[in-house]
Design an enzyme around this catalytic site. Structure first.
Site, PDB file in Angstrom:
ATOM      1  N   ASP A   5       0.797  -1.144  -0.034  1.00 29.46           N
ATOM      2  CA  ASP A   5       0.011   0.173   0.071  1.00 29.46           C
ATOM      3  C   ASP A   5       1.013   1.140  -0.093  1.00 29.46           C
ATOM      4  O   ASP A   5       1.834   1.432   0.887  1.00 29.46           O
ATOM      5  CB  ASP A   5      -0.906  -0.038   0.966  1.00 29.46           C
ATOM      6  CG  ASP A   5      -1.777   1.310   1.162  1.00 29.46           C
ATOM      7  OD1 ASP A   5      -2.483   1.494   0.463  1.00 29.46           O
ATOM      8  OD2 ASP A   5      -1.783   2.251   1.978  1.00 29.46           O
ATOM      9  N   GLU A  57      -0.778  -1.640  -6.258  1.00 24.88           N
ATOM     10  CA  GLU A  57      -2.211  -1.064  -6.877  1.00 24.88           C
ATOM     11  C   GLU A  57      -1.559  -0.465  -8.136  1.00 24.88           C
ATOM     12  O   GLU A  57      -0.611   0.161  -8.197  1.00 24.88           O
ATOM     13  CB  GLU A  57      -2.791  -0.063  -5.908  1.00 24.88           C
ATOM     14  CG  GLU A  57      -3.010  -0.535  -4.633  1.00 24.88           C
ATOM     15  CD  GLU A  57      -3.288   0.713  -3.524  1.00 24.88           C
ATOM     16  OE1 GLU A  57      -4.425   1.166  -3.572  1.00 24.88           O
ATOM     17  OE2 GLU A  57      -2.344   1.171  -3.308  1.00 24.88           O
ATOM     18  N   CYS A  98     -12.839  -4.413   5.176  1.00 31.22           N
ATOM     19  CA  CYS A  98     -12.119  -5.183   6.270  1.00 31.22           C
ATOM     20  C   CYS A  98     -11.483  -6.424   5.802  1.00 31.22           C
ATOM     21  O   CYS A  98     -11.947  -7.288   5.155  1.00 31.22           O
ATOM     22  CB  CYS A  98     -13.127  -5.717   7.367  1.00 31.22           C
ATOM     23  SG  CYS A  98     -12.545  -6.633   8.632  1.00 31.22           S
ATOM     24  N   CYS A 133     -12.993  -9.797   7.597  1.00 29.21           N
ATOM     25  CA  CYS A 133     -14.253 -10.511   7.304  1.00 29.21           C
ATOM     26  C   CYS A 133     -14.750  -9.941   5.665  1.00 29.21           C
ATOM     27  O   CYS A 133     -15.827 -10.494   5.294  1.00 29.21           O
ATOM     28  CB  CYS A 133     -15.466  -9.998   8.296  1.00 29.21           C
ATOM     29  SG  CYS A 133     -15.706  -8.112   8.233  1.00 29.21           S
ATOM     30  N   CYS A 179     -13.570  -2.341  12.308  1.00 29.23           N
ATOM     31  CA  CYS A 179     -14.681  -2.780  11.570  1.00 29.23           C
ATOM     32  C   CYS A 179     -15.994  -2.776  12.278  1.00 29.23           C
ATOM     33  O   CYS A 179     -15.864  -3.205  13.451  1.00 29.23           O
ATOM     34  CB  CYS A 179     -14.313  -4.304  10.959  1.00 29.23           C
ATOM     35  SG  CYS A 179     -15.560  -5.104   9.934  1.00 29.23           S
ATOM     36  N   CYS A 223     -17.214  -7.158  12.341  1.00 32.97           N
ATOM     37  CA  CYS A 223     -16.355  -8.235  13.350  1.00 32.97           C
ATOM     38  C   CYS A 223     -15.722  -7.394  14.389  1.00 32.97           C
ATOM     39  O   CYS A 223     -15.198  -8.171  15.153  1.00 32.97           O
ATOM     40  CB  CYS A 223     -15.678  -8.995  12.325  1.00 32.97           C
ATOM     41  SG  CYS A 223     -14.022  -8.200  11.727  1.00 32.97           S
ATOM     42  N   ASP A 279      -3.508   1.385   6.866  1.00 34.15           N
ATOM     43  CA  ASP A 279      -2.349   1.018   5.794  1.00 34.15           C
ATOM     44  C   ASP A 279      -1.976  -0.357   5.797  1.00 34.15           C
ATOM     45  O   ASP A 279      -1.966  -0.927   4.589  1.00 34.15           O
ATOM     46  CB  ASP A 279      -1.079   1.902   5.826  1.00 34.15           C
ATOM     47  CG  ASP A 279      -1.288   3.276   5.869  1.00 34.15           C
ATOM     48  OD1 ASP A 279      -2.475   3.614   5.071  1.00 34.15           O
ATOM     49  OD2 ASP A 279      -0.611   4.166   6.483  1.00 34.15           O
TER      50      ASP A 279
END
Length: 426
Positions: free
Chosen positions: A197, A281, A348, A351, A367, A370, A377
């Protein structure tokens, strides 16, 4: 496997050699622009003009411009080669874009070369010696045609067979880059997979929590840059004092850029060496760093904050990091996968629930489904890794087709034109 590498060193020419290098750069720029103008005219008339035809005309050009006789001949020839390489790259990229469009693959136009343009003074300040037989390198000096022996700082030995040498100037400082070919066996990289990231607050974050920093300008350095900018604007245009101020500013910027590039090289080398699969990315940097000022009808908000964020992201240079990983992964036997960045910071990683409200602060992601508590990051890097290694190309909990994973072969096809453009600008 044949690997192509480049070694760059700082050189210290004397006054006469520095004058010769500067004049050679100007003469190569003159030859390039004249050849480009002639090539454009022939294309408008739909006539063919090869690089060998133009090289033959160099003799007549030297008779018209006597000072060209004082310059080394091979760099002038290379200027002609660069013109035709630029056109070859453009047409190859155009053909590749059409092929990808027919196959239904969406390609970024910025990754493909554009129509060749004229060289301006102050840009692409370099020239190339193509014949390695004319180059001699010793531990503390290098021999260059017409210039003789030049002092060099050999901070590391050259491995492989030298193919060509390029002399370049950056902010009044001189460098040589030796391109080499090296035969090497590349083992398969068995390291773990890693997602990356890229961000302005934490430059490079891996999915295992590792953070690589990129040095930023300290407050004192920022003030020096601001003072140098003001000094340039105060000086009279066209004056020698303005040129001195511009050179001082350029050297400050070049020093900061060298530090950032050195850190990026060390980080990407570590990543490519230690991970068998690297997922990154496909950031659209131009879109991410658009100006927030807006228009008179639709003025922007938080303009200064947006400008600071843009500057911080551009200092990281995401495209440069991706380019480094592209060739270093080939060197160390790892695989690079490029994925769509959509929803990676909102999902997340535990989950798979997509909830933008879960990122309660810049440094904390909780989250709502969950209860998972992560560094945002690291969470985004894990989502990027899931995208790159998922067989379906999607994150858990996301609709199929909402993201795209590009395999190594497909990714290389999609950017083949762009890599040619980089070679043409060497």
């Amino acid at each position: 496997m044949l690997l192509r590498k480049a070694y760059r060193y700082r050189i210290y020419p004397d006054a006469a050699q520095e004058k010769l290098f500067g004049r050679t750069i100007g003469c190569c720029r003159l030859v390039y622009n004249l050849c480009l103008e002639q090539k454009n005219e022939y294309l408008r008339r739909r006539k063919s003009l090869s690089k060998f035809d133009q090289i033959k005309e160099l003799t007549a050009l030297k008779e018209e411009f006597d000072f060209l006789y004082e310059m080394p001949h091979h760099p002038l020839q290379q200027a002609v080669y660069d013109v035709h390489a630029a056109f070859d790259n453009y047409f190859a990229g155009l053909k590749r874009r059409r092929e990808l469009a027919m196959r239904g693959i969406k390609a970024n136009p910025e990754d493909f070369p554009k129509w060749p343009t004229f060289h301006k003074r102050g840009r692409k300040e370099s020239f190339r010696y193509p014949d390695p037989k004319q180059i001699k390198i010793e531990p503390e000096r290098i021999f260059l045609p017409k210039a003789g022996w030049v002092r060099i700082a050999m901070h590391r030995p050259i491995a492989g067979k030298i193919k060509n040498v390029t002399v370049s100037a950056i902010a009044g400082e001189w460098f040589v880059s030796a391109q080499t070919d090296l035969e090497s066996e590349i083992p398969v990289n068995r390291g773990p997979a890693a997602g990356i990231d890229l961000g302005s607050a934490q430059p490079i974050v891996l999915s295992d929590g590792t953070v690589f920093g990129i040095p930023r300008a300290a407050p004192t350095e920022r003030r020096k840059l601001e003072d140098a900018h003001r000094t340039v604007h105060r000086r009279k245009k066209g004056s020698k004092n303005r040129e001195k101020a511009k050179l001082r500013l350029a050297r400050l910027q070049a020093k900061a850029a060298r530090r950032r590039r050195d850190a990026a090289h060390k980080a990407t080398t570590t990543i490519a060496k230690n991970h068998g699969v690297v997922v990154i990315e496909d950031l659209k940097v131009k879109q991410l760093t658009k100006r927030g000022r807006g228009t008179a009808e639709d003025p922007g908000t938080l303009v200064k904050k947006r400008a600071n964020e843009n500057r911080a992201l551009l200092e990281i240079a995401p495209r440069t990091i991706r380019t480094m990983l592209e060739y270093k992964c080939r060197w160390y036997g790892s695989t690079l996968v490029v994925v769509d960045p959509a929803h990676t910071s909102e999902t997340c990683s535990a989950c798979g629930v997509v909830d933008p409200e879960s990122r309660i602060t810049r440094a904390r992601y909780v989250c709502g489904a969950c209860g998972g508590d992560f560094d945002p990051d690291v969470n985004a890097a894990r989502n990027i890794l899931i995208k790159g290694t998922s067989a379906t190309g999607g994150l858990p909990g996301m609709a199929c087709g909402s993201s795209q994973t590009i395999g190594r072969k497909q990714e290389e096809d999609a950017r083949e034109g762009g890599s040619s453009a980089l070679q043409g600008r060497e």
